[in-house]
Design an enzyme around this catalytic site. Structure first.
Site, PDB file in Angstrom:
ATOM      1  N   ARG A 179     -30.864  75.319  33.876  1.00  0.00           N
ATOM      2  CA  ARG A 179     -30.278  75.202  35.217  1.00  0.00           C
ATOM      3  C   ARG A 179     -31.229  75.763  36.284  1.00  0.00           C
ATOM      4  NH1 ARG A 179     -27.952  73.177  31.818  1.00  0.00           N
ATOM      5  NH2 ARG A 179     -25.725  73.102  31.367  1.00  0.00           N
TER       6      ARG A 179
ATOM      7  N   SER B 162     -18.655  74.334  36.625  1.00  0.00           N
ATOM      8  CA  SER B 162     -19.024  75.614  36.017  1.00  0.00           C
ATOM      9  C   SER B 162     -19.628  76.539  37.068  1.00  0.00           C
ATOM     10  CB  SER B 162     -20.019  75.395  34.880  1.00  0.00           C
ATOM     11  OG  SER B 162     -19.445  74.620  33.858  1.00  0.00           O
TER      12      SER B 162
ATOM     13  N   GLU C  52     -23.989  79.999  39.000  1.00  0.00           N
ATOM     14  CA  GLU C  52     -24.741  78.747  39.021  1.00  0.00           C
ATOM     15  C   GLU C  52     -24.722  78.112  40.402  1.00  0.00           C
ATOM     16  OE1 GLU C  52     -24.616  74.465  36.637  1.00  0.00           O
ATOM     17  OE2 GLU C  52     -23.800  76.267  35.696  1.00  0.00           O
TER      18      GLU C  52
END
Length: 337
Positions: free
Chosen positions: A163, A237, A333
């Site tokens: 990520r 998420s 995130e």
């Protein structure tokens, strides 16, 4: 090109947080970007580049200029046994995945139903079910916001990680992405051993699997555990799964023998952040109008009228509890503004 002053960003973030910016500019053609960049003055700064808003949390109004791509278009070519798909950065990512599956271009099917635009795939290195965007990205076209020049960046220069990419660090707000080219294959090699894909396929009686069935299995899994942001505001998420040292993993495994984990390499293991959060008792809990989803503890939700600061406060409490119990720092995130 749209150029609007004092713009409401509520519809441009999937949390549904009420926020505004001083100026909002949306490009429909890549040729519009350079002239605009060259016209910027000090009063237009700072700049914020957004996509579909599925990875944003506004905790305040943005006192600057928001840039967004609405650049469309998909072009294909073939070479050396590969299919190269050049997509405008404003294309919806899941539409691209659907196009690939329908035409027998393989490699993206496990990334089905991930919200957001094409440009975000290159920034975030989106990933799911054992596949990451870096596995299929070939190159990125962008305008350098310092010079106004168009550049083409090969995948190898982006330093992709979990990520992560240079676009999130030293290249943050340096480039405005106009197109991404993906390299796909015409031979289907299913990746079924991450998450519940294989089990879902077996439950559906699938014996000889194809890409459409994998895509549908991924869609079914995601729909079952993730809330629709149109119904309950969220950014998918919220936390990244932490990667820990083998020593730390073995220490935790001694106390939690049933702890789920994923092998990274001989020195590291990945532990699901959702499991850590759930063990701390946060799944389904709310503080005011900010809450943790009752089916997936990775997801923070706007129960209705929450502010960005309330969701951020919830995030910080969760991080503190996970660290206190497990000694692991979980990272957000989403991009917090």
């Amino acid at each position: 090109m749209k150029d609007i002053a004092h713009f409401d960003l509520t519809a441009y973030n999937t949390f549904g947080i009420q926020a505004s910016c001083r100026r909002f500019v949306e490009f429909e053609k890549d040729t519009e970007v350079t002239p605009f960049i060259c016209s910027l003055t000090e009063k237009d700064l700072p700049l914020l580049i957004i996509g579909g808003g599925s990875n944003l949390l506004f905790t305040q109004d943005f006192e600057g200029t928001v840039l967004r791509s609405a650049i469309k278009g998909v072009e294909t070519s073939t070479a050396d046994g590969y299919v190269f798909l050049r997509c405008g950065s404003g294309e919806l990512w899941d539409d691209v995945v659907s196009l690939c599956v329908d035409h027998g271009w393989y490699g993206a099917e496990n990334l089905s139903l991930i919200p957001g635009d094409v440009g975000a795939t290159a920034v975030q290195n989106i990933g799911a079910y054992g596949v990451e965007a870096k596995d299929i990205i070939w190159s990125i076209e962008a305008v350098d916001l310092d010079t106004g020049l168009m550049v083409t960046i090969p995948q190898r220069d982006c330093e992709y990680g979990y990520r992560d990419s240079r676009f999130k660090h030293e290249w943050k707000n340096k480039y405005f992405i106009t197109a991404v080219t993906y390299r796909l294959v015409e031979t289907f090699e299913p990746k079924l051993d991450y998450g519940n894909i294989r089990r879902v396929l077996e439950e559906n009686g699938v014996i000889k699997v194809n890409a459409k069935q994998v895509r549908q299995a991924v869609i079914d899994i995601r729909n079952a555990k993730l809330p629709d942001p149109k119904v309950e505001g969220n950014a998918g998420s919220f936390f990244m799964n932490p990667v820990v040292s083998k020593e730390k993993f073995l220490e935790l495994q001694a106390d939690y023998p049933d702890m789920p984990h994923y092998f990274i390499d001989e020195e590291h293991e990945k532990i699901p952040a959702g499991w850590l959060i759930e063990q701390c008792g946060w799944k389904g809990r709310t503080i005011g109008q900010a809450g943790v989803h009752d089916r997936q503890a990775l997801v923070l939700v706007n129960k209705g009228g929450a502010t960005g600061k309330e969701i951020l406060a919830l995030c910080q409490e969760i991080k503190a509890d996970v660290f206190c119990r497990f000694g692991i720092k979980i990272q957000s995130e989403v991009n917090i503004i």
